[in-house]
Design an enzyme around this catalytic site. Structure first.
Site, PDB file in Angstrom:
ATOM      1  NE  ARG A   1     -78.822  64.759 -15.779  1.00 38.06           N
ATOM      2  CZ  ARG A   1     -78.630  63.499 -15.555  1.00 38.06           C
ATOM      3  NH1 ARG A   1     -79.061  62.671 -14.413  1.00 38.06           N
ATOM      4  NH2 ARG A   1     -77.738  63.137 -16.112  1.00 38.06           N
TER       5      ARG A   1
ATOM      6  CE  LYS B   1     -78.988  57.514 -16.896  1.00 34.08           C
ATOM      7  NZ  LYS B   1     -79.158  58.846 -17.480  1.00 34.08           N
TER       8      LYS B   1
ATOM      9  NE  ARG C   1     -58.863  61.577 -26.201  1.00 38.51           N
ATOM     10  CZ  ARG C   1     -57.619  62.173 -26.574  1.00 38.51           C
ATOM     11  NH1 ARG C   1     -56.673  61.883 -25.867  1.00 38.51           N
ATOM     12  NH2 ARG C   1     -57.398  62.622 -27.648  1.00 38.51           N
TER      13      ARG C   1
HETATM   14  C1  BTN Z   1     -81.931  61.109 -16.298  1.00 38.04           C
HETATM   15  O1  BTN Z   1     -80.767  60.547 -16.253  1.00 38.04           O
HETATM   16  O2  BTN Z   1     -82.137  61.826 -17.141  1.00 38.04           O
HETATM   17  C2  BTN Z   1     -82.549  61.200 -14.992  1.00 38.04           C
HETATM   18  C3  BTN Z   1     -83.792  60.399 -14.891  1.00 38.04           C
HETATM   19  C4  BTN Z   1     -84.695  60.184 -13.818  1.00 38.04           C
HETATM   20  C5  BTN Z   1     -85.797  59.263 -13.825  1.00 38.04           C
HETATM   21  C6  BTN Z   1     -86.767  59.384 -12.494  1.00 38.04           C
HETATM   22  S1  BTN Z   1     -87.910  58.087 -12.562  1.00 38.04           S
HETATM   23  C7  BTN Z   1     -88.669  58.841 -11.050  1.00 38.04           C
HETATM   24  C8  BTN Z   1     -88.802  60.306 -11.434  1.00 38.04           C
HETATM   25  N1  BTN Z   1     -89.784  60.641 -11.978  1.00 38.04           N
HETATM   26  C9  BTN Z   1     -89.329  61.174 -13.286  1.00 38.04           C
HETATM   27  O3  BTN Z   1     -90.282  61.398 -14.194  1.00 38.04           O
HETATM   28  N2  BTN Z   1     -88.227  61.125 -13.332  1.00 38.04           N
HETATM   29  C10 BTN Z   1     -87.438  60.500 -12.250  1.00 38.04           C
END
Ligand code: BTN
Length: 243
Positions: A42, A107, A241
């Site tokens: 993202r 994560k 926090r």
């Molecule tokens: C994030 O946390 O920023 C989202 C990550 C999403 C990764 C997945 S892997 C399969 C699909 N193809 C991509 O290019 N991205 C998502």
């Protein structure tokens, strides 16, 4: 009609792969890859996607009600992934608002939902998930945040079993979401919420808000409690926090 799954050894991004063939897809069609050389996260970030036994999976869904109906959809995806992992024996997996999975406050998986379509038309939705099952040969510097994989916390889950169970549960959830929106998922969210009743910091652009997380509302907004007054926030990134 049967669902199609493209199983690819190497691809730029499984999300992009589906976006490129949107006209040929039916709801529930999916794509998995062993390795992505342009994995997307993202906010324009990359998703480091080495070979190994991680899962990079994307699924296509046609949302008849249009793009506006997709609000809250990424939360549904997180809930379903957490529930599926839990069902397969991964205890302690949590959801982080709005769309990550966490384990031990680090994560574990990310979700990227990409939409195409104009208001008034059906929306084409690409749901992508990346989950760390094992992450050999990858340093934290490459990733830029605290991450974890299932194996390092002693959980082994077969990748194909996970992919199949997740796809099936996700399709059920998408039907329910189309019919009833986010409401039937709120309680399911609370069962896995990593931040419920914990003090968090929310960063929205330049702004920083501190409060106690009280979960989500029916629009998928984060509910922040500041001295007894609860306010919904629709965007931003949270952290504990002090972290
Ligand atoms: C994030 O946390 O920023 C989202 C990550 C999403 C990764 C997945 S892997 C399969 C699909 N193809 C991509 O290019 N991205 C998502």
């Amino acid at each position: 009609p049967g669902r199609k799954i493209d199983v690819l050894p190497v691809i730029g991004s499984t999300n992009q792969h589906l976006l490129d063939k949107i006209g040929q897809l039916s709801s529930g069609d999916a794509c998995v890859a062993e390795y992505q050389y342009a994995g997307r996260g993202r906010r324009g970030r990359q998703w480091v996607s080495p070979f190994g036994r991680n899962l990079y999976l994307s699924l296509y869904w046609r949302l008849e009600q249009g793009p506006a109906a997709a609000i809250g959809l990424s939360l549904v995806v997180g809930i379903v992934l957490a529930e599926t992992l839990h069902e397969l024996g991964a205890t302690g997996v949590k959801v982080k608002w709005p769309n990550d999975l966490y384990l031990e406050d680090k994560k574990l998986a990310g979700i990227l939902v990409e939409l195409q379509g104009k208001t008034g038309d059906a929306a084409h939705v690409i749901i992508g998930i990346g989950i760390n099952l094992t992450m050999e040969n990858t340093s934290t510097d490459q990733i830029g945040q605290q991450w974890i994989n299932l194996e390092q916390s002693g959980i082994r889950i077969d990748r194909n079993t996970l992919a199949a169970a997740f796809i099936n549960h996700l399709i059920d959830a998408l039907h329910l979401f189309e019919k009833s929106g986010l409401t039937p998922f709120i309680e399911r969210w609370y069962a896995f919420d990593n931040y419920l009743n914990r003090e968090v910091k929310l960063i929205i652009g330049e702004r920083e808000v501190v409060g106690v997380s009280r979960g989500i509302n029916g629009q998928g907004a984060l509910l922040l409690d500041q001295f007894g007054e609860v306010t919904p926030y629709i965007g931003g990134e949270i952290s504990l926090r002090g972290i």
